[in-house]
Design an enzyme around this catalytic site. Structure first.
Site, PDB file in Angstrom:
ATOM      1  N   ASN A   1      -2.844   6.028   5.911  1.00 30.18           N
ATOM      2  CA  ASN A   1      -1.833   5.417   6.765  1.00 30.18           C
ATOM      3  C   ASN A   1      -0.442   5.949   6.477  1.00 30.18           C
ATOM      4  OD1 ASN A   1      -3.666   3.871   8.034  1.00 30.18           O
ATOM      5  ND2 ASN A   1      -2.750   1.917   7.514  1.00 30.18           N
TER       6      ASN A   1
ATOM      7  N   HIS B   1      -3.412  -8.729  10.975  1.00 29.27           N
ATOM      8  CA  HIS B   1      -4.351  -8.054  11.888  1.00 29.27           C
ATOM      9  C   HIS B   1      -5.439  -8.989  12.433  1.00 29.27           C
ATOM     10  CE1 HIS B   1      -2.504  -4.243  11.093  1.00 29.27           C
ATOM     11  NE2 HIS B   1      -2.781  -4.288   9.810  1.00 29.27           N
TER      12      HIS B   1
ATOM     13  N   LYS C   1       0.814  -1.222   0.000  1.00 27.58           N
ATOM     14  CA  LYS C   1       0.000   0.000   0.000  1.00 27.58           C
ATOM     15  C   LYS C   1       0.844   1.268   0.000  1.00 27.58           C
ATOM     16  CE  LYS C   1      -2.225  -0.855   3.842  1.00 27.58           C
ATOM     17  NZ  LYS C   1      -1.645  -2.151   4.211  1.00 27.58           N
TER      18      LYS C   1
END
Length: 453
Positions: A141, A188, A118
């Site tokens: 982010n 996660h 990302k």
């Protein structure tokens, strides 16, 4: 336009304000803040919550410091003050406010998610867009929060956003003109608990897209290929695949040292990978995603080609630090899960001493260790996961393991054990939160310790 609202207009059903009314209050303000320690005159304070703090408790203090309004989601903090506005959920309201503002201005947003890739993809796409558009914000982010940047946009702004699964959990009106899911691998699970839920949340990035929009997906990902087929069958959104393993009839692909764009079987060369400064197959994938999204946004092919060939990468992602006594040191602190760390070790072309371990996100590590492929001389482990990783390593036959108490000690051990011609790689396969504030701090300290050797 300045909206002057009286208390009766502000208090709606059961005291909860809707987003359009809240937006009118926002237009009176100089900006938005979520930090009661930083309250610019005339701004709107939105009370967020964390593990150790509750922003609601600082609403009155924010007004005293100069905020025009304070937004809370706990009724006990609202009181009778007409400048304290009650909503049902402050985090969701902040996101909705940003999206409402963007829709009001009809600005272009491009959103990128995925387990890995990302940050590099978002940074590269941001650079491409800046070469073509006069006003570009790169957010999410990657550093600047999407919500705060979105509330500072104009009609001409293009927003390139890195979107995490945490943000997608509360998606409601987020509508990117182009989206991408780079890949989906285990990550996660301490938050999402199951892979099924993690996948569902990632796929939410397409929730509000239409057939005017584009979604770029990884053809080689066993989750994303069928997801793309489903989107196309439902005529939900245009889909463009990318592949690093095969030529595609329609899409963008890497083969034989070239990245090509294909439509109906006809292909056009975008770039030879020898002309890129980025190294590694995973980075060729990042280039493909960023290029596909930029082309959809109307950027000319020549502009895309020029930027991707000049782009040198991002900090903390297989970042060359220096050479000491014939040993090359690399900082891959951004390798915060096993799949990202696999990319890190695959990029090494010499015997490697690898520093791993950190905060436990309930990942498994056997596949990462099996990807060492004979390159790793020693695995030096730190952090909460060091015993778990050591056990996984031994289970697949890797036994050259050294335990260290902290990163500084790990760097010294690698220095002492390395031979000229080796590499030392920090690529932890874990988050940083057990010993550091962030992966950035971990990477900066690694570089500091290396340069002090």
């Amino acid at each position: 336009t300045i909206f002057q609202l009286s208390l009766p207009q502000l208090i709606l059903i059961e005291g909860i304000m809707d987003i359009s009314t809240l937006y009118k209050c926002f237009t009176e303000c100089s900006g938005v803040t979520t930090d009661s320690r930083n309250c610019p005159e005339g701004s709107m304070f939105i009370a967020l919550k964390g593990e150790t703090f509750n922003g609601n408790a600082f609403a009155a203090q924010a007004l005293e410091k100069g905020c025009r309004y304070a937004v809370v989601d706990e009724e006990q903090y609202a009181g009778e003050n007409p400048h304290i506005l009650l909503v049902d959920n402050c985090l969701r309201t902040l996101q909705e406010l940003a999206n409402f503002h963007r829709r009001t201005l009809d600005t272009l947003i491009i959103g990128i998610t995925g387990t890995n890739g990302k940050t590099t993809t978002t940074s590269l796409l941001g650079e491409i867009m800046k070469a073509y558009q006069p006003e570009v914000k790169v957010v999410g982010n990657i550093g600047t929060p999407y919500t705060s940047a979105a509330l500072d946009t104009t009609d001409d702004t293009v927003t390139v956003a890195e979107i995490s699964s945490f943000q997608l959990e509360t998606i409601k009106e987020f509508h990117p003109a182009a989206s991408a899911i780079t890949n989906i691998t285990e990550d996660h699970l301490n938050r999402h608990h199951t892979m099924e839920e993690y996948i569902r949340v990632k796929e939410c990035i397409t929730e509000n897209q239409t057939m005017d929009d584009l979604c770029v997906l990884n053809y080689e990902d066993e989750i994303l290929r069928p997801f793309g087929e489903k989107l196309m069958a439902e005529k939900k959104v245009q889909v463009m695949y990318f592949s690093s393993l095969r030529a595609l009839k329609d899409g963008i692909y890497y083969q034989d040292g070239e990245i090509r764009i294909a439509k109906n079987g006809e292909t056009e060369l975008l770039t030879r990978t020898d002309d890129l400064k980025l190294l590694g197959l995973h980075n060729f994938e990042n280039v493909m995603v960023a290029s596909a999204m930029a082309l959809h946004a109307g950027v000319p092919m020549e502009t895309v080609r020029k930027v991707i060939q000049e782009f040198a990468g991002v900090e903390h992602r297989i970042e060359y630090v220096c050479e000491k006594d014939g040993v090359a040191y690399y900082n891959d602190s951004k390798g915060t899960n096993p799949d990202a760390a696999i990319k890190g070790i695959q990029a090494m072309n010499r015997p490697t001493l690898l520093i791993g371990g950190g905060y436990d996100k309930q990942s498994t590590y056997e596949e990462w260790i099996q990807a060492f492929d004979g390159k790793v001389r020693f695995l030096v482990l730190i952090g909460d996961t060091k015993e778990k990783i050591a056990k996984a390593a031994r289970s697949v036959g890797f036994n050259d393991i050294i335990m260290a108490d902290n990163l500084k000690e790990a760097v010294q051990i690698c220095h002492d054990k390395a031979n000229a011609g080796d590499a030392v790689l920090l690529s932890p396969a874990c988050a940083s939160w057990d010993q550091f504030k962030s992966y950035e701090q971990r990477g900066e300290l690694f570089k500091e310790y290396v340069r002090a050797l």
